[in-house]
Write a protein that holds these residues in place. Sequence first.
Motif, mmCIF file in Angstrom:
data_model
loop_
_atom_site.group_PDB
_atom_site.id
_atom_site.type_symbol
_atom_site.label_atom_id
_atom_site.label_comp_id
_atom_site.label_asym_id
_atom_site.label_seq_id
_atom_site.Cartn_x
_atom_site.Cartn_y
_atom_site.Cartn_z
ATOM 1 N N ALA A 353 4.849 84.109 15.445
ATOM 2 C CA ALA A 353 4.078 84.958 16.357
ATOM 3 C C ALA A 353 4.574 86.398 16.365
ATOM 4 O O ALA A 353 4.062 87.228 17.118
ATOM 5 C CB ALA A 353 4.125 84.379 17.764
ATOM 6 N N GLY A 354 5.565 86.697 15.537
ATOM 7 C CA GLY A 354 6.072 88.060 15.441
ATOM 8 C C GLY A 354 7.250 88.358 16.337
ATOM 9 O O GLY A 354 7.699 89.506 16.428
ATOM 10 N N THR A 355 7.789 87.326 17.001
ATOM 11 C CA THR A 355 8.953 87.517 17.861
ATOM 12 C C THR A 355 10.194 87.768 17.006
ATOM 13 O O THR A 355 10.329 87.202 15.912
ATOM 14 C CB THR A 355 9.180 86.267 18.739
ATOM 15 N N SER A 356 11.089 88.592 17.486
ATOM 16 C CA SER A 356 12.332 88.839 16.756
ATOM 17 C C SER A 356 13.161 87.566 16.712
ATOM 18 O O SER A 356 13.017 86.663 17.550
ATOM 19 C CB SER A 356 13.138 89.947 17.434
ATOM 20 N N ARG A 357 14.045 87.474 15.742
ATOM 21 C CA ARG A 357 14.904 86.302 15.606
ATOM 22 C C ARG A 357 15.727 86.087 16.870
ATOM 23 O O ARG A 357 15.869 84.955 17.351
ATOM 24 C CB ARG A 357 15.814 86.486 14.391
ATOM 25 N N GLU A 358 16.265 87.169 17.422
ATOM 26 C CA GLU A 358 17.088 87.067 18.632
ATOM 27 C C GLU A 358 16.288 86.476 19.790
ATOM 28 O O GLU A 358 16.755 85.571 20.494
ATOM 29 C CB GLU A 358 17.623 88.454 19.019
ATOM 30 N N ASN A 359 15.081 86.973 19.985
ATOM 31 C CA ASN A 359 14.270 86.475 21.093
ATOM 32 C C ASN A 359 13.725 85.074 20.822
ATOM 33 O O ASN A 359 13.511 84.298 21.764
ATOM 34 C CB ASN A 359 13.129 87.445 21.394
ATOM 35 N N ALA A 360 13.491 84.759 19.551
ATOM 36 C CA ALA A 360 13.037 83.405 19.224
ATOM 37 C C ALA A 360 14.099 82.382 19.615
ATOM 38 O O ALA A 360 13.780 81.304 20.145
ATOM 39 C CB ALA A 360 12.718 83.304 17.739
ATOM 40 N N LEU A 361 15.354 82.709 19.374
ATOM 41 C CA LEU A 361 16.451 81.821 19.768
ATOM 42 C C LEU A 361 16.549 81.719 21.295
ATOM 43 O O LEU A 361 16.859 80.656 21.836
ATOM 44 C CB LEU A 361 17.768 82.326 19.181
ATOM 45 N N LYS A 362 16.259 82.818 21.973
ATOM 46 C CA LYS A 362 16.274 82.779 23.438
ATOM 47 C C LYS A 362 15.145 81.901 23.972
ATOM 48 O O LYS A 362 15.304 81.236 25.009
ATOM 49 C CB LYS A 362 16.175 84.190 24.003
ATOM 50 N N HIS A 363 14.011 81.882 23.272
ATOM 51 C CA HIS A 363 12.933 80.971 23.658
ATOM 52 C C HIS A 363 13.418 79.515 23.609
ATOM 53 O O HIS A 363 13.053 78.697 24.459
ATOM 54 C CB HIS A 363 11.735 81.134 22.711
ATOM 55 N N VAL A 364 14.223 79.209 22.606
ATOM 56 C CA VAL A 364 14.766 77.848 22.486
ATOM 57 C C VAL A 364 15.654 77.538 23.690
ATOM 58 O O VAL A 364 15.563 76.451 24.279
ATOM 59 C CB VAL A 364 15.553 77.688 21.174
ATOM 60 N N VAL A 365 16.495 78.484 24.075
ATOM 61 C CA VAL A 365 17.367 78.279 25.236
ATOM 62 C C VAL A 365 16.528 78.080 26.499
ATOM 63 O O VAL A 365 16.831 77.205 27.329
ATOM 64 C CB VAL A 365 18.347 79.453 25.416
ATOM 65 N N ASP A 366 15.482 78.867 26.647
ATOM 66 C CA ASP A 366 14.613 78.727 27.822
ATOM 67 C C ASP A 366 14.021 77.324 27.898
ATOM 68 O O ASP A 366 13.944 76.724 28.980
ATOM 69 C CB ASP A 366 13.487 79.763 27.780
ATOM 70 N N TRP A 367 13.595 76.801 26.741
ATOM 71 C CA TRP A 367 13.061 75.434 26.720
ATOM 72 C C TRP A 367 14.134 74.426 27.106
ATOM 73 O O TRP A 367 13.870 73.490 27.871
ATOM 74 C CB TRP A 367 12.509 75.119 25.327
ATOM 75 N N LEU A 368 15.348 74.613 26.607
ATOM 76 C CA LEU A 368 16.443 73.692 26.926
ATOM 77 C C LEU A 368 16.773 73.705 28.409
ATOM 78 O O LEU A 368 17.016 72.663 29.018
ATOM 79 C CB LEU A 368 17.683 74.052 26.099
ATOM 80 N N ILE A 369 16.770 74.902 29.008
ATOM 81 C CA ILE A 369 17.052 75.007 30.445
ATOM 82 C C ILE A 369 16.025 74.211 31.240
ATOM 83 O O ILE A 369 16.362 73.436 32.147
ATOM 84 C CB ILE A 369 17.036 76.488 30.897
ATOM 85 N N GLU A 370 14.765 74.394 30.891
ATOM 86 C CA GLU A 370 13.682 73.721 31.621
ATOM 87 C C GLU A 370 13.672 72.226 31.388
ATOM 88 O O GLU A 370 13.547 71.417 32.312
ATOM 89 C CB GLU A 370 12.339 74.335 31.222
ATOM 90 N N GLU A 371 13.821 71.835 30.128
ATOM 91 C CA GLU A 371 13.711 70.422 29.778
ATOM 92 C C GLU A 371 14.887 69.608 30.295
ATOM 93 O O GLU A 371 14.739 68.414 30.587
ATOM 94 C CB GLU A 371 13.612 70.282 28.255
ATOM 95 N N THR A 372 16.042 70.218 30.445
ATOM 96 C CA THR A 372 17.224 69.515 30.940
ATOM 97 C C THR A 372 16.995 68.950 32.335
ATOM 98 O O THR A 372 17.543 67.892 32.687
ATOM 99 C CB THR A 372 18.451 70.449 30.924
ATOM 100 N N VAL A 373 16.197 69.625 33.133
ATOM 101 C CA VAL A 373 15.975 69.184 34.527
ATOM 102 C C VAL A 373 14.579 68.620 34.743
ATOM 103 O O VAL A 373 14.219 68.290 35.877
ATOM 104 C CB VAL A 373 16.246 70.329 35.518
ATOM 105 N N THR A 374 13.787 68.507 33.689
ATOM 106 C CA THR A 374 12.438 67.932 33.829
ATOM 107 C C THR A 374 12.532 66.447 34.125
ATOM 108 O O THR A 374 13.282 65.725 33.493
ATOM 109 C CB THR A 374 11.628 68.172 32.538
ATOM 110 N N GLY A 375 11.759 66.012 35.089
ATOM 111 C CA GLY A 375 11.714 64.582 35.409
ATOM 112 C C GLY A 375 12.848 64.089 36.258
ATOM 113 O O GLY A 375 13.014 62.864 36.421
ATOM 114 N N LEU A 376 13.616 65.004 36.842
ATOM 115 C CA LEU A 376 14.722 64.578 37.713
ATOM 116 C C LEU A 376 14.252 64.335 39.136
ATOM 117 O O LEU A 376 14.961 63.790 39.943
ATOM 118 C CB LEU A 376 15.858 65.611 37.684
#
Length: 376
Positions: A353-376
């Motif tokens: 989608a044209g995101t920089s490599r640095e921000n693409a990796l941050k997107h991954v972290v954002d998903w991990l933060i959210e998914e870690t507490v999903t369904g608790l």
Amino acid sequence: MKEPAFTIGIEEEYLLVDRATRDLVQEPPPGLFEACQESLQAQVTTEFLRSQIEVGTRVCDSVAEARADLARLRRTVADIAGQHGLAPIAASTHPFAAWNEQRHTDKERYNLLARDLQGAARRLVICGMHVHVGIEDPELRIDFMSQIGYFLPHLLALTTSSPFWSGEDSGLKSYRVSVFDELPRTGLPEQFDSYGEFERHINALIKAGVIEDGSKLWWDVRPSVRFPTLEMRLTDICTRLDDGSAVAAIYRCLLRMLWRLRRSNQRWRRYAAMLINENRWRAQRYGFDQGLVDFGKGEIVPYGHLLEEILELIAEDAEFFGCSAEVAHARKILANGTSAHQQTRIFREALDAGTSRENALKHVVDWLIEETVTGL
């Protein structure tokens, strides 16, 4: 023959990230761990790195009970971390953190590890999930340890959550295993014919001054030093709580299946370590994408076929434990992918989608933060 208790306990290790930078926090704020300990007592501990925290369930009689306890532990750590602008992520590596910038916890045990292991210890920016199953008879623990190794690559494939290392896609679904294998006394356990033989070998290392006790054996599965359990240690930590519960349930059921065989004067075939290690590598490299070797057939078999064989093998045990739904969840993991699949997908989609490599990796972290507490 008296049936073991088959109680279950699960330990999880989390990485602590700064919500603003998404990087690991090298120095957690004063009071964070103390607040966690005040709420969770002995169920929370520090880990080797200051950017890590570990939780452990109580001794549980069912997987559902263990899941509920883990949900409470994850939620509590997340709530307290959030008060400090931090978040826990249930991933076995961080997408971009620099391993050489991390600091180890100032405790005698960790100071000794850092001194003895040097660079191998400094790279331990990894987290795992350990599953304990209660087996009171030490002879039985050794017997099962020699048989369960065959199935460990199958379990690793369902848990992979460490595709990234220092900002690079490693090409492996579980890079954590590569890092951990740099330590001594890791990998598949030795084969022993009795608990006495096992003890003699451990005592030889203790007498030589190499280790203090059996806790310095970091095998994929081992008899616990602290508890009368057989502790499975190979798996990555699952970002989704239900995925981890499924793997814990399968491990527990496999051990009861081995007990049923023993009760009938049978046992699972012992395979040479070189054969099991081939599947271990395939699970580490591909997860379940490229199948594993069926040594009875002498060929690589799609993982889905192998999973169905395992589920059929333990169906009686899952029904006995009342965890058929948890075990069946493994099919959802296969259909939806593990955390490693999701992380690499999010990363590639962001780049496309044209995101920089640095921000693409941050997107991954954002998903991990959210998914870690999903369904608790």
